[in-house]
Scaffold this motif. Structure first.
Motif, short mmCIF file in Angstrom:
data_model
loop_
_atom_site.label_atom_id
_atom_site.label_comp_id
_atom_site.label_asym_id
_atom_site.label_seq_id
_atom_site.Cartn_x
_atom_site.Cartn_y
_atom_site.Cartn_z
N VAL A 1 0.86 -1.18 0.00
CA VAL A 1 0.00 0.00 0.00
C VAL A 1 0.90 1.24 0.00
N TRP B 1 3.69 0.47 2.73
CA TRP B 1 3.49 -0.49 3.82
C TRP B 1 2.91 -1.78 3.26
N THR C 1 0.82 -5.00 3.72
CA THR C 1 -0.23 -5.39 4.65
C THR C 1 -1.22 -6.35 3.99
N ILE D 1 -9.19 1.45 6.75
CA ILE D 1 -7.89 0.94 7.20
C ILE D 1 -7.82 0.85 8.72
N THR E 1 -2.68 0.59 12.57
CA THR E 1 -1.28 0.29 12.25
C THR E 1 -0.91 0.80 10.86
N VAL E 2 -1.80 0.55 9.90
CA VAL E 2 -1.58 1.03 8.54
C VAL E 2 -1.57 2.56 8.53
N ASN F 1 1.71 4.01 9.96
CA ASN F 1 2.88 3.83 9.10
C ASN F 1 2.82 4.64 7.82
N ASP G 1 -3.52 -4.17 11.58
CA ASP G 1 -2.76 -4.10 10.34
C ASP G 1 -3.61 -4.63 9.19
N VAL H 1 -6.44 -3.60 5.71
CA VAL H 1 -7.10 -2.70 4.77
C VAL H 1 -8.33 -3.43 4.27
#
Length: 405
Positions: free
Chosen positions: A111, A118, A120, A157, A160-161, A164, A203, A205
């Motif tokens: 992503v 990132w 994921t 999302i 965590t995403v 980051n 973490d 999406v």
């Protein structure tokens, strides 16, 4: 009146031999402390397992693709891709006692936002997935049925995403790239933390199922179908009906293997709960052995005390002390050691359990039942192992006792 006098005498006897009393209590202290700490660890493991399964949703059935069987070689679960979105719709429309149904597809993707990226898990779902997983939106909204119908490139999302890719900036309204295609973030899911297996549940999406199937992954099947049953008592009935329905839809002949699997999370939770309960009992039993060792220590010291006080016992019996009063005196001493040791052990055990939770990064659950049980067992140990020395003292012949040097 007699009991009060015996209590005073027992207290004076213990105080006059402070070091010996403390060393005798040490076995009880360690035993009680160990039982409380070990049981709290076992209860913590049980809580982690239950919480982890509960996060997947209550009263859950998960329908998974089955395994292939070619040339006698059987593939793993999911190697057959026969589950479809239409199967999920049929389950929702034709099976009773179901609240929510959400098919899912999943894959790992990079992503990208600006110069940040990132890696994921991207999961394609429908809006009912939010209710099944009890997701709470920290900001923004979850996508709608309309987004699924028109295959919109929108995404929700996890924290965590978001951290980051965006740091402390609110990601709602921003555009990210998944598989070189732009997606608009419309929602941020509140943090759910780690599962008991250590998996980061933030973490993630989430995108509309049809968008994931047709625009991202290029597939027509689904990996699994999450089913939330309205009543836990109906779990087995709903599971059986789903199996019958899917066998009909997939035209599976009588006696042939299913090309899908239905997993019952309620049964899994019951099994895991039974397992963790056994672990807790095992830990408590092992720790309880030290209480028995402590009881043997009490008996040993009380036997020494009887020998040392033989003349005192002889004098007391000569001036009219009865068998019961002598026996009660020594039982009170052993019981006092157990009570004091038990109380100190409770304080240390509770403190140790809290320290494990605070500094060991491990959940512990301090149970009042374990405190009561360990203290009660320590009291029993004191009385039981104090009985033999007390009987020995009470049965001494006063003439022989007075002659003892």
């Amino acid at each position: 009146m007699l009991f009060t006098e015996l209590l005073k005498m027992a207290g004076l006897s213990l105080i006059s031999n402070k070091l010996r009393t403390i060393l005798t209590m040490l076995g009880i202290i360690i035993g009680v402390c160990a039982v409380i700490a070990m049981v709290s660890v076992g209860m913590g493991v049980k809580k982690n397992v239950v919480d982890s399964i509960s996060r997947l949703g209550s009263n859950m059935l998960i329908v998974m693709s089955g395994s292939s069987n070619r040339g006698g070689v059987r593939g793993g679960a999911g190697s057959v891709t026969t589950l479809t979105y239409d199967d999920a719709k049929a389950i929702k429309n034709r099976i009773k006692n179901i609240d929510y149904v959400s098919p899912t597809v999943q894959g790992s993707y990079q992503v990208v936002y600006g110069h940040e990226n990132w890696s994921t898990t991207v999961t394609g779902v429908i809006p009912e997935y939010s209710s099944i997983q009890s997701l709470t939106m920290q900001s923004g909204i979850f996508f709608t049925e309309h987004d699924v119908d028109v295959r919109n490139r929108v995404a929700v999302i996890g924290t965590t995403v978001a951290t980051n890719l965006f740091g402390t900036v609110n990601p709602v309204g921003k555009k990210i790239r998944i598989g070189n295609a732009p997606y608009t973030i419309i929602g941020l899911v509140a943090s759910k933390g780690q599962s008991s297996g250590g998996q980061d549940q933030d973490d993630i999406v989430l995108i509309p199922l049809t968008t994931a199937q047709e625009r991202l992954m290029g597939i027509t099947y689904v990996r699994s179908v999450n089913v939330q049953v309205s009543d836990s008592d109906k779990m087995d009935e709903v599971q059986s009906n789903i199996e019958k329905l899917l066998r009909q839809r997939h035209r599976i002949r009588e006696g042939a293997d299913d090309d899908f699997n239905v997993r019952n999370l309620t049964s899994l939770m019951e099994t895991m709960t039974e397992t963790t309960t056994m672990i807790t009992l095992l830990l408590g039993s092992i720790a309880g052995i030290s209480l028995i060792v402590g009881g043997i220590g009490i008996m040993n010291i009380m036997m020494v005390s009887v020998t040392e006080r033989t003349r005192e016992i002889g004098i007391r019996k000569a001036i009219g002390a009865t068998y019961n009063s002598i026996m009660l005196q020594f039982l009170i001493e052993s019981t006092m050691i157990s009570i004091l040791g038990g109380l100190v052990g409770i304080l240390i055990g509770v403190g140790l359990a809290q320290a494990i939770s605070k500094f060991g990064n491990f959940t512990t659950v301090i149970s009042s039942a374990s405190i009561v049980a360990s203290f009660g067992f320590s009291l029993f140990v004191g009385i039981f192992f104090g009985m033999l020395p007390a009987r020995k003292a009470a049965r001494l012949d006063p003439i022989d006792a007075l002659r003892y040097e």
